[in-house]
Write a protein that holds these residues in place. Structure first.
Motif, PDB file in Angstrom:
ATOM      1  N   ARG A 168       0.838  -1.192   0.000  1.00  0.00           N
ATOM      2  CA  ARG A 168       0.000   0.000   0.000  1.00  0.00           C
ATOM      3  C   ARG A 168       0.871   1.239   0.000  1.00  0.00           C
ATOM      4  NH1 ARG A 168      -4.093   2.161   4.714  1.00  0.00           N
ATOM      5  NH2 ARG A 168      -2.092   2.669   5.666  1.00  0.00           N
ATOM      6  N   ILE A 169       0.484   2.223  -0.794  1.00  0.00           N
ATOM      7  CA  ILE A 169       1.124   3.540  -0.777  1.00  0.00           C
ATOM      8  C   ILE A 169       0.379   4.373   0.256  1.00  0.00           C
ATOM      9  CG2 ILE A 169       1.574   5.638  -2.105  1.00  0.00           C
ATOM     10  CD1 ILE A 169       1.534   3.789  -4.628  1.00  0.00           C
ATOM     11  N   ASP A 170       1.089   4.868   1.252  1.00  0.00           N
ATOM     12  CA  ASP A 170       0.427   5.584   2.344  1.00  0.00           C
ATOM     13  C   ASP A 170      -0.217   6.892   1.876  1.00  0.00           C
ATOM     14  OD1 ASP A 170       1.176   3.745   4.484  1.00  0.00           O
ATOM     15  OD2 ASP A 170       3.213   4.450   4.147  1.00  0.00           O
ATOM     16  N   LEU A 171       0.462   7.588   0.967  1.00  0.00           N
ATOM     17  CA  LEU A 171      -0.049   8.868   0.456  1.00  0.00           C
ATOM     18  C   LEU A 171       0.331   8.964  -1.018  1.00  0.00           C
ATOM     19  CD1 LEU A 171      -1.124  11.798   0.571  1.00  0.00           C
ATOM     20  CD2 LEU A 171       1.057  12.464   1.635  1.00  0.00           C
ATOM     21  N   LEU A 172      -0.659   9.118  -1.867  1.00  0.00           N
ATOM     22  CA  LEU A 172      -0.421   9.200  -3.314  1.00  0.00           C
ATOM     23  C   LEU A 172      -0.909  10.547  -3.824  1.00  0.00           C
ATOM     24  CD1 LEU A 172       0.437   7.798  -5.979  1.00  0.00           C
ATOM     25  CD2 LEU A 172      -1.947   7.027  -6.193  1.00  0.00           C
ATOM     26  N   TYR A 173       0.009  11.314  -4.427  1.00  0.00           N
ATOM     27  CA  TYR A 173      -0.314  12.615  -5.002  1.00  0.00           C
ATOM     28  C   TYR A 173      -0.487  12.524  -6.520  1.00  0.00           C
ATOM     29  CZ  TYR A 173       1.925  14.881  -0.848  1.00  0.00           C
ATOM     30  OH  TYR A 173       2.302  15.297   0.402  1.00  0.00           O
ATOM     31  N   THR A 174      -1.361  13.362  -7.051  1.00  0.00           N
ATOM     32  CA  THR A 174      -1.294  13.684  -8.468  1.00  0.00           C
ATOM     33  C   THR A 174      -0.280  14.820  -8.587  1.00  0.00           C
ATOM     34  OG1 THR A 174      -3.269  15.074  -8.156  1.00  0.00           O
ATOM     35  CG2 THR A 174      -3.580  12.901  -9.120  1.00  0.00           C
ATOM     36  N   HIS A 175       0.781  14.571  -9.335  1.00  0.00           N
ATOM     37  CA  HIS A 175       1.970  15.416  -9.317  1.00  0.00           C
ATOM     38  C   HIS A 175       1.751  16.758 -10.023  1.00  0.00           C
ATOM     39  CE1 HIS A 175       6.673  14.985  -9.393  1.00  0.00           C
ATOM     40  NE2 HIS A 175       6.288  16.116  -8.880  1.00  0.00           N
ATOM     41  N   ILE A 176       1.059  16.711 -11.137  1.00  0.00           N
ATOM     42  CA  ILE A 176       0.741  17.908 -11.912  1.00  0.00           C
ATOM     43  C   ILE A 176      -0.691  17.773 -12.429  1.00  0.00           C
ATOM     44  CG2 ILE A 176       3.129  18.409 -12.621  1.00  0.00           C
ATOM     45  CD1 ILE A 176       2.499  17.050 -15.305  1.00  0.00           C
ATOM     46  N   GLU A 177      -1.227  18.845 -12.956  1.00  0.00           N
ATOM     47  CA  GLU A 177      -2.566  18.794 -13.533  1.00  0.00           C
ATOM     48  C   GLU A 177      -2.556  18.054 -14.877  1.00  0.00           C
ATOM     49  OE1 GLU A 177      -4.011  22.717 -14.098  1.00  0.00           O
ATOM     50  OE2 GLU A 177      -4.283  23.139 -11.968  1.00  0.00           O
ATOM     51  N   ASP A 178      -3.722  17.562 -15.241  1.00  0.00           N
ATOM     52  CA  ASP A 178      -3.933  17.053 -16.592  1.00  0.00           C
ATOM     53  C   ASP A 178      -5.333  17.506 -17.006  1.00  0.00           C
ATOM     54  OD1 ASP A 178      -4.227  15.777 -18.981  1.00  0.00           O
ATOM     55  OD2 ASP A 178      -3.987  13.735 -18.204  1.00  0.00           O
ATOM     56  N   ARG A 179      -5.411  18.644 -17.668  1.00  0.00           N
ATOM     57  CA  ARG A 179      -6.707  19.207 -18.023  1.00  0.00           C
ATOM     58  C   ARG A 179      -7.324  18.562 -19.253  1.00  0.00           C
ATOM     59  NH1 ARG A 179      -6.450  25.656 -16.374  1.00  0.00           N
ATOM     60  NH2 ARG A 179      -5.408  25.327 -14.354  1.00  0.00           N
ATOM     61  N   SER A 180      -6.609  17.599 -19.829  1.00  0.00           N
ATOM     62  CA  SER A 180      -7.181  16.868 -20.965  1.00  0.00           C
ATOM     63  C   SER A 180      -8.103  15.749 -20.498  1.00  0.00           C
ATOM     64  CB  SER A 180      -6.067  16.279 -21.832  1.00  0.00           C
ATOM     65  OG  SER A 180      -5.410  15.203 -21.173  1.00  0.00           O
ATOM     66  N   VAL A 181      -8.085  15.477 -19.197  1.00  0.00           N
ATOM     67  CA  VAL A 181      -8.882  14.385 -18.628  1.00  0.00           C
ATOM     68  C   VAL A 181      -9.926  14.973 -17.688  1.00  0.00           C
ATOM     69  CG1 VAL A 181      -8.811  12.345 -17.144  1.00  0.00           C
ATOM     70  CG2 VAL A 181      -6.982  12.742 -18.798  1.00  0.00           C
TER      71      VAL A 181
END
Length: 321
Positions: free
Chosen positions: A126-139
């Motif tokens: 398990r990953i204790d904390l997972l970030y989205t690193h940058i935006e992806d405005r195409s999704v």
């Protein structure tokens, strides 16, 4: 070591007030020194470690994944110590030799595949904390948040975080999570330090987003901790050969540095240590995310944890313009 709480209710975790950044481990910092730094951090009571799946693709010979892989080897060699691991996805280039222009993005399939690859490199379930690193405005935001929530529901991820996103997109994500009753972002990670940049001058480091007053207000209203990366400006506070980045070239910087030197002299501390102490006393809550390329550098940071600024010293630091 002071501690802080991240997350809420059943997902809450107690973490060290200092987060150790593992960005250079496995590339510019070799395995032996990386292990020594990690060992010293844990021995001092630290338990919060940060990396990303793209660290450090921009270094000579780097492809991304080196930092996670080294952390996996360290965890295995040390019998899996009780640490809180944070990693990030979304910014790994898909074409060797390129940068964020080919970033993997935040589509649902990509999020799932990237998380699984990080779990494998780290050697954890398990990953204790997972970030989205940058935006992806195409999704669509709904797609990304749905995929992240699925990972939490499956037990592959504990907490979710966002880094380098516009504040309005954080509010969009928060509203989606609230409406669906599913997990949303509990932790934020942004560039932040004592010196303040001009917001009309971009950082040379692609993707870096500074915590604005609006972002900090959002964090305070919703009780979200902010991890402050580049807290020590890559050594620029204390090393003459490390010039300040162009956004800090404005009339307010000399005044802030003068106040910093004044307080450092009074406290018998270094500039770096006063910056760390200032961040630790910040409202809203800020956790310094600090990298180190040697045990000596880490020790300077660790010594700052016990430095208490007086109300007058903090007022003078805050007022300097």
């Amino acid at each position: 070591m002071r501690t802080r709480t991240i997350g809420s209710q059943d997902a809450a975790r107690q973490v060290s007030a200092i987060c150790l950044g593992a960005l250079p481990f496995g590339t510019t910092v070799g395995e032996e020194e990386s292990f020594a730094i990690l060992d010293r951090f844990v021995a001092a009571g630290g338990n919060f470690i940060d990396t990303a799946n793209n660290y450090a693709f921009w270094t000579p010979g780097g492809r991304g994944g080196e930092s996670e892989a080294l952390l996996g080897r360290w965890l295995a060699a040390r019998g899996r110590p009780e640490v809180v691991l944070a990693t990030k996805l979304g910014a790994q280039p898909t074409v060797p030799g390129t940068g964020l222009e080919t970033a993997e993005g935040l589509g649902a399939d990509t999020v799932r595949a990237a998380a699984r690859a990080s779990l494998e490199r780290l050697g954890v379930e398990r990953i204790d904390l997972l970030y989205t690193h940058i935006e992806d405005r195409s999704v669509p935001m709904e797609e990304t948040m749905g995929a992240l929530a699925d990972l939490v529901d499956e037990g592959a991820v504990g907490l979710l975080g966002a880094s380098n996103h516009a504040t309005w997109r954080l509010e969009h994500a928060r509203a989606l999570a609230a409406a669906s009753g599913r997990p949303g972002y509990d932790v934020l990670q942004y560039r932040y330090s004592y010196l303040q940049p001009r917001y009309d001058v971009p950082f040379p480091e692609a993707g870096h987003t500074h915590a604005s007053s609006e972002l900090l207000d959002f964090a305070q209203v919703h009780g979200l901790p902010v991890l402050a990366y580049s807290a020590l400006l890559s050594g620029a506070y204390t090393r003459p050969e490390k010039p300040l980045s162009p956004p800090y070239d404005h009339p307010g910087t000399p005044a802030r540095l003068a106040a910093l030197d004044e307080v450092a002299k009074e406290a018998g501390a270094t500039r770096n240590q006063v910056v760390i102490a200032w961040l630790l006393g910040h409202d809203p809550q800020v956790l310094p995310l600090v990298g180190a390329s040697s045990v000596a550098q880490l020790d300077e940071v660790l010594d700052a944890v016990d430095l208490e600024l007086t109300a007058d010293q903090r007022a003078r630091l805050d007022a300097a313009r």
